[in-house]
Motif scaffolding. Sequence first.
Motif, PDB file in Angstrom:
ATOM      1  N   LYS A  44       0.825  -1.209   0.000  1.00 17.63           N
ATOM      2  CA  LYS A  44       0.000   0.000   0.000  1.00 17.63           C
ATOM      3  C   LYS A  44       0.864   1.265   0.000  1.00 17.63           C
ATOM      4  N   LYS A  45       0.463   2.227  -0.784  1.00 20.26           N
ATOM      5  CA  LYS A  45       1.105   3.550  -0.830  1.00 20.26           C
ATOM      6  C   LYS A  45       0.130   4.549  -0.209  1.00 20.26           C
ATOM      7  N   TYR A  46       0.639   5.444   0.615  1.00 24.84           N
ATOM      8  CA  TYR A  46      -0.237   6.252   1.471  1.00 24.84           C
ATOM      9  C   TYR A  46      -0.281   7.727   1.075  1.00 24.84           C
ATOM     10  N   SER A  47      -1.389   8.365   1.437  1.00 17.22           N
ATOM     11  CA  SER A  47      -1.487   9.825   1.369  1.00 17.22           C
ATOM     12  C   SER A  47      -1.194  10.346   2.784  1.00 17.22           C
ATOM     13  N   PHE A  48      -0.905  11.645   2.897  1.00 18.09           N
ATOM     14  CA  PHE A  48      -0.659  12.242   4.216  1.00 18.09           C
ATOM     15  C   PHE A  48      -1.882  12.056   5.121  1.00 18.09           C
ATOM     16  N   THR A  49      -3.051  12.230   4.520  1.00 16.58           N
ATOM     17  CA  THR A  49      -4.289  12.127   5.304  1.00 16.58           C
ATOM     18  C   THR A  49      -4.443  10.727   5.879  1.00 16.58           C
ATOM     19  N   GLU A  50      -4.132   9.707   5.079  1.00 18.77           N
ATOM     20  CA  GLU A  50      -4.250   8.323   5.581  1.00 18.77           C
ATOM     21  C   GLU A  50      -3.284   8.082   6.744  1.00 18.77           C
ATOM     22  N   ILE A  51      -2.068   8.627   6.627  1.00 17.92           N
ATOM     23  CA  ILE A  51      -1.077   8.440   7.702  1.00 17.92           C
ATOM     24  C   ILE A  51      -1.583   9.098   8.996  1.00 17.92           C
ATOM     25  N   GLU A  52      -2.088  10.321   8.842  1.00 21.30           N
ATOM     26  CA  GLU A  52      -2.607  11.026  10.025  1.00 21.30           C
ATOM     27  C   GLU A  52      -3.774  10.278  10.654  1.00 21.30           C
ATOM     28  N   SER A  53      -4.658   9.741   9.821  1.00 23.11           N
ATOM     29  CA  SER A  53      -5.821   9.084  10.438  1.00 23.11           C
ATOM     30  C   SER A  53      -5.440   7.741  11.067  1.00 23.11           C
ATOM     31  N   PHE A  54      -4.433   7.050  10.500  1.00 24.89           N
ATOM     32  CA  PHE A  54      -3.912   5.840  11.170  1.00 24.89           C
ATOM     33  C   PHE A  54      -3.370   6.192  12.547  1.00 24.89           C
ATOM     34  N   CYS A  55      -2.618   7.305  12.585  1.00 25.40           N
ATOM     35  CA  CYS A  55      -1.977   7.747  13.824  1.00 25.40           C
ATOM     36  C   CYS A  55      -3.045   8.055  14.884  1.00 25.40           C
ATOM     37  N   THR A  56      -4.027   8.833  14.515  1.00 23.44           N
ATOM     38  CA  THR A  56      -5.069   9.211  15.473  1.00 23.44           C
ATOM     39  C   THR A  56      -5.896   8.003  15.886  1.00 23.44           C
ATOM     40  N   ALA A  57      -6.266   7.175  14.910  1.00 25.84           N
ATOM     41  CA  ALA A  57      -7.116   6.023  15.226  1.00 25.84           C
ATOM     42  C   ALA A  57      -6.404   5.039  16.156  1.00 25.84           C
ATOM     43  N   SER A  58      -5.056   5.001  16.107  1.00 25.28           N
ATOM     44  CA  SER A  58      -4.361   4.076  17.016  1.00 25.28           C
ATOM     45  C   SER A  58      -3.898   4.792  18.288  1.00 25.28           C
TER      46      SER A  58
END
Length: 311
Positions: A275-289
């Motif tokens: 998987k290749k990520y967008s900045f938004t996806e990285i941020e939401s992974f961070c917050t969700a975890s």
Amino acid sequence: MIEQFKKDVDTGLSAQPKHLSSKYFYDDIGSQIFQKIMAMPEYYLTDSEFEILSLQAKQIAEKLNFYGTFNIIELGAGDGYKTIKLLKNFIELGLEFTYIPVDISKKAIDILLEKVAKEIPDLKVKPFVGDYFKLLSTMPNDIPSLVLFLGSNIGNFKKDDAQYFLKSIQNHLKPNDKLLIGFDLQKNPITIKNAYDDPHGITKAFNMNLLHRINNELGADFRLDKFDFYCHYNPVNGEVRSYLVSLKQQDVYIKSLDKSYSFDYNELIWTELSKKYSFTEIESFCTASKFKLTHNFLDCKHYFIDSLWSV
Ligand code: AVI
């Protein structure tokens, strides 16, 4: 281990559509092929992350906010090529730490230890062979840890599994600990396609080795010349998906399962997600975890991020 492999192969080849897990790519031969992948000019991930860890070690150290001694725990340590650079830089900056590489493969740890001993003889190393979470739950409370999960290894997890894994890491960390995690970013789709559909056939060999492994370890009769490799990058969702393709209608027998599996002409076996990520996806992974994003370290081409997260 072999029982789980048998079970997963049976489940994957009985499913519709068929799938096999990329976690089984890494036997001794597969690990050697992966070294070759990392050395390919098309596989930009290695150089991008190496650049971050080489040129921004000081900035990473500053953002850690650790005073005194700490631990560096590397999950799935691999060959250490990029990490050794970071460790050397940290030593030059006068930081005091113990390096704890963690891997389920003793062989991988042994190779890494030899390399580390040669390149950084004075480094304090406490290797751990086994489960990541077992190690994390034994870490003392009084010394902070920097956990490394590099190389965009997270990209090989499906979204829910990635989320679960990150949340589990968060649950095992102490208030002062940090996680430095590598994400490959979405970029020109041709650059990504070339990194996986490489002209040398090395990624094809990496995938085909899985059939070779099933032949060797489970007594199967896969004919490797009757399968091909196909991979596809979808820039809309950022997924590289890799497959093996059956070149004819055929049956394959797996002795240790005493079972035959039928493959249609052109039937696919899904082998890997990268998987290749967008900045938004990285941020939401961070917050969700339940982590807090401290800083994103990018390479000069903006191909890759090592993202520093706090508990
Ligand atoms: C280990 N992992 C991050 C690699 C990736 O890029 O998904 C494995 C790989 N598969 C094909 N090339 C490299």
